[in-house]
Design a protein around this motif. Structure first.
Motif: not given
Length: 579
Positions: A351-360, A339-344, A269-274, A276-281
C-alpha cells in the motif's frame, strides 16, 4: 538576569550575520514562538540564486506574444502574480479571464495601462523575478554548481525529494542501474570508473550532497532558523544512516520529518517508523512473520522466516517510553510482529506506506498489556498513538530536547516544564517547542551548551553572511574533499551518517577532544584567506558584536597577528563554541 537576544539567537537558532545584528529592543521571544507556528515552503535554492539580465532574450518575440507562450511559461506568470498577491486561482497555465484580470490589477499597481496583456518589458520583469524566486529550472544558480552532465544529471535534478513515491522510484532505479553496470563491467565493456560515475556518484553521492546542502542553505540564509533547529533535533532523534539506506530516501525522510514540525508527535512517530529510510536503516524490511503467507511459502522451499527486532526495540527504547517503563522482551517481539510487512518498496501489492500483508504476522498482538486487534495495516498507527500518549514518552522527549537546547544536565524543573506541555497538549509540537523556548529563557545560562560541529559550522557561515561550499565533485561523504557533506564528515558530524541508532551525542564530553578541536581550527584556517577575506568579512567587527566592544575577548581577536589567526581566535573561541 534574562539572556540577551544575541545569546538566544545562538541558543535557539543559528546565530546572526555580521550584516544583521540582533536588536535587543525587539520582541525576540514573540517572534521566535510565532516562527514555530507556520511551516514555510522549503525552497532554499532561491536564497543563493542571482539575477542575470543577459540571459533573457525577448527580441524575437512578437509584440502580442502572451497567448503563444507554452503552458509552463504561462504557469510562471501565474505564480508571479500569485506571489505578488494578485492571483489566487489554480496554477494551470491557462491565462483566462481570472489571469488576465490579475495581470490588469498588477499593471495598475505599477502605473501601467491595464490591458491584461503583458508587454516585453513587463514580461522581462517577471522572468528576472523567476531567476531568483522561480522553480529549480527557472532559477539562476551560481556557477559553482555546474558540470552535472558528467554524471548524466541536469539542473532539474537539483529538485527536492518531496514525494516518497518519487524517492522510492529513484531507489529502485538505483538497483537496476547498479546491476546493469556491474554486468557491463564483468563483461569487460566498461571500467570501474564508469560504474562509480553512473551508479554510486549519480545515485548516491549526488543526492546525499544535494540534500545536505539544501538544508544548510536554508539554515544559513532562510527565514526560519529556530524552526530549523527543532527540525535538526528531530532528524537526530529519529536518526538514519545513508550507509544503510541508499539513494534519496534520506532526503525525503528529513523532509517528511519537517512536515510534522507544526503537527503532533504521534503522527511524526508513525511516519518516521514506516518510512522506507527507517525500514532500510534498521532492516525491518527484511523482517517476516513466522506464520505469514510468505513464511509458509519459504518453509515449503526449505527456508525459514524470522523477525528482525531492531526497529521494534528502538521504537520502545529510543523513540517513546524507554526501558524505564518496564516493557518486556515479549513486548518487543509483539511490536516486531506488528511491524512485519512494512518497507516492501519493490512489491506491487504494497500500500501507500509500503505495507505488504504477505509478510505480516497474522493474529492479535499484545504490547504492554494492550491487545491490538485492528486490521494488519492499522495496528502500527494504533500502537504509535498509544506510545505517544504515554507520559513516560513525554518525559523522555522533554529530557532529550532539554539536553539539546539547555544543558547536558538540564535542571529537573526544565524537563518537567517541557514534559507538562507535551502531556497537556497531547504531543502538539508547536506547544512543546514553545515550551522549550520558555525553559531556555528560565533555566539556561550563557555558555551552558557546547555546539555540535554541524551547528557550529552553520553558525560560522551565518556569521560571515553565507559563503557555503557549493560544489559537487562526485565525492562520497568520507572523502576529504570540497563538498559540504565531506567537510561535515571531516568535522566528525554529518547528520546522515550517525554511527548509532540513538543519534549523535548532545554531550560536550563527546566533542571536546583535541582531535575534534583541531579539525575546527584547520577548517577556519583553510577558509580564512579564501572565502572570508574575499567576502570582506571583518573578524574584529563581529567580535565586538558578539563579545562586546572593549571586552577581553574582542581585544583578543583584535590583537591577532594575521587575518587568518583573527578568524581562528573568533570562531574557535570558547565563547563562540558555547552558547
Amino acid at each position: 538576569m534574562r539572556l540577551s537576544n544575541t545569546t538566544l539567537a545562538r541558543k535557539l537558532g543559528y546565530g546572526f550575520s555580521i550584516y544583521e545584528a540582533v536588536s535587543e529592543d525587539e520582541d525576540f521571544i514573540g517572534h521566535a514562538k510565532a516562527q514555530l507556528e507556520k511551516l514555510p515552503d522549503f525552497h532554499p535554492w532561491k536564497f543563493i540564486a542571482t539575477i542575470d539580465p543577459s540571459k533573457i532574450e525577448l527580441s524575437n518575440l512578437p509584440n502580442e506574444f502572451q497567448n503563444d507562450l507554452n503552458k509552463e511559461k504561462k504557469k510562471g506568470i501565474q505564480k508571479y502574480l500569485n506571489a505578488k498577491g494578485f492571483y489566487s486561482l489554480a496554477i494551470d497555465g491557462d491565462l483566462g479571464k481570472g489571469s488576465r484580470k490579475a495581470i490588469s490589477d498588477w499593471q495598475v499597481s505599477i502605473n501601467a495601462p491595464n490591458t491584461g496583456q503583458l508587454d516585453k518589458k513587463q514580461y522581462r520583469e517577471i522572468l528576472l523575478y523567476q531567476q531568483s524566486h522561480g522553480s529549480i529550472e527557472e532559477l539562476n544558480i551560481p556557477h559553482e554548481i555546474s558540470g552535472l552532465s558528467y554524471w548524466n544529471l541536469n539542473k532539474s535534478d537539483l529538485r527536492y525529494p518531496d514525494e516518497v513515491e518519487v524517492s522510492v522510484k529513484h531507489r529502485l532505479e538505483l538497483n537496476d542501474e547498479r546491476e546493469r553496470l556491474k554486468t557491463l563491467y564483468a563483461n569487460g565493456e566498461i571500467p570501474d570508473s564508469e560504474v562509480q560515475r553512473l551508479w554510486w556518484q549519480r545515485y548516491n553521492s549526488f543526492p546525499w550532497w544535494r540534500d545536505t546542502l539544501t538544508r544548510a542553505i536554508d539554515n544559513v540564509h532562510g527565514q526560519s532558523p529556530i524552526l530549523n533547529r527543532f527540525w535538526h533535533f528531530w532528524i537526530n532523534f529519529f536518526t538514519v544512516n545513508t550507509e544503510a539506506c541508499e539513494g534519496e530516501l534520506f532526503g525525503n525522510y528529513y523532509l517528511t520529518i519537517r512536515r510534522h514540525m507544526t503537527g503532533k508527535f504521534e503522527d511524526l512517530l508513525y511516519d518516521a517508523v514506516w518510512h522506507p529510510a527507517m525500514q532500510e536503516f534498521l532492516q525491518n524490511n527484511q523482517s517476516k512473520g513466522p506464520n505469514s503467507k510468505i513464511a509458509k511459502w519459504m518453509k515449503r522451499n526449505g527456508r525459514l522466516a524470522s523477525i528482525n527486532e531492531n526497529l521494534a526495540r528502538e521504537l520502545l527504547e529510543l523513540f517513546t517510553v524507554t526501558p524505564a517503563s518496564g516493557y518486556t522482551q515479549d513486548d518487543v517481539n509483539n511490536v516486531a510482529y506488528i511491524l512485519t510487512g512494512y518497507g516492501q518498496i519493490d512489491e506491487s501489492g504494497a500500500d501507500q506506506t509500503y505495507f505488504w500483508a504477505e509478510t505480516n504476522e497474522p493474529g492479535n498482538h499484545t504490547v504492554r498489556g494492550k491487545t491490538y486487534k485492528q486490521s494488519p495495516s492499522q495496528k502500527l498507527r494504533a500502537l504509535c498513538k498509544d506510545l505517544a500518549s504515554d507520559p513516560q514518552t513525554g518525559f523522555h522527549i522533554a529530557k532529550k530536547i532539554a539536553q539539546h537546547f539547555i544543558a547536558d544536565a538540564p535542571p529537573r524543573e526544565a524537563i518537567e516544564l517541557i514534559s507538562e506541555a507535551y502531556n497537556e497538549s497531547d504531543g502538539n509540537l508547536i506547544i512543546v517547542h514553545q515550551a522549550v523556548i520558555d525553559a531556555v529563557i528560565k533555566f539556561s545560562r550563557k555558555g551552558d551548551k557546547f555546539l555540535q560541529p554541524e551547528i557550529w559550522l552553520f553558525q560560522v557561515h551565518k556569521a560571515i553572511g553565507g559563503e557555503l561550499p557549493l560544489k559537487f565533485v562526485g565525492d562520497t561523504d568520507d572523502q576529504n574533499g570540497p563538498q559540504l557533506n565531506s567537510i561535515l564528515g571531516e568535522l566528525g558530524h554529518l547528520n546522515c551518517r550517525s554511527p548509532q541508532p540513538n543519534g549523535w551525542s548532545d554531550m560536550a564530553i563527546d566533542w571536546l577532544t583535541p582531535e575534534m578541536m583541531d579539525r575546527r581550527l584547520r577548517y577556519i584556517g583553510q577558509i580564512a584567506n579564501r572565502q572570508l577575506r574575499e567576502s570582506g568579512f571583518d573578524p574584529e567587527k563581529y567580535a565586538k558584536m558578539l563579545f562586546g566592544a572593549g571586552s577581553d575577548s574582542a581585544q583578543f581577536v583584535a590583537s591577532a597577528p594575521t587575518y587568518s589567526n583573527a578568524c581562528i581566535r573568533l570562531f574557535c573561541h570558547p565563547k563562540f563554541m558555547r552558547t
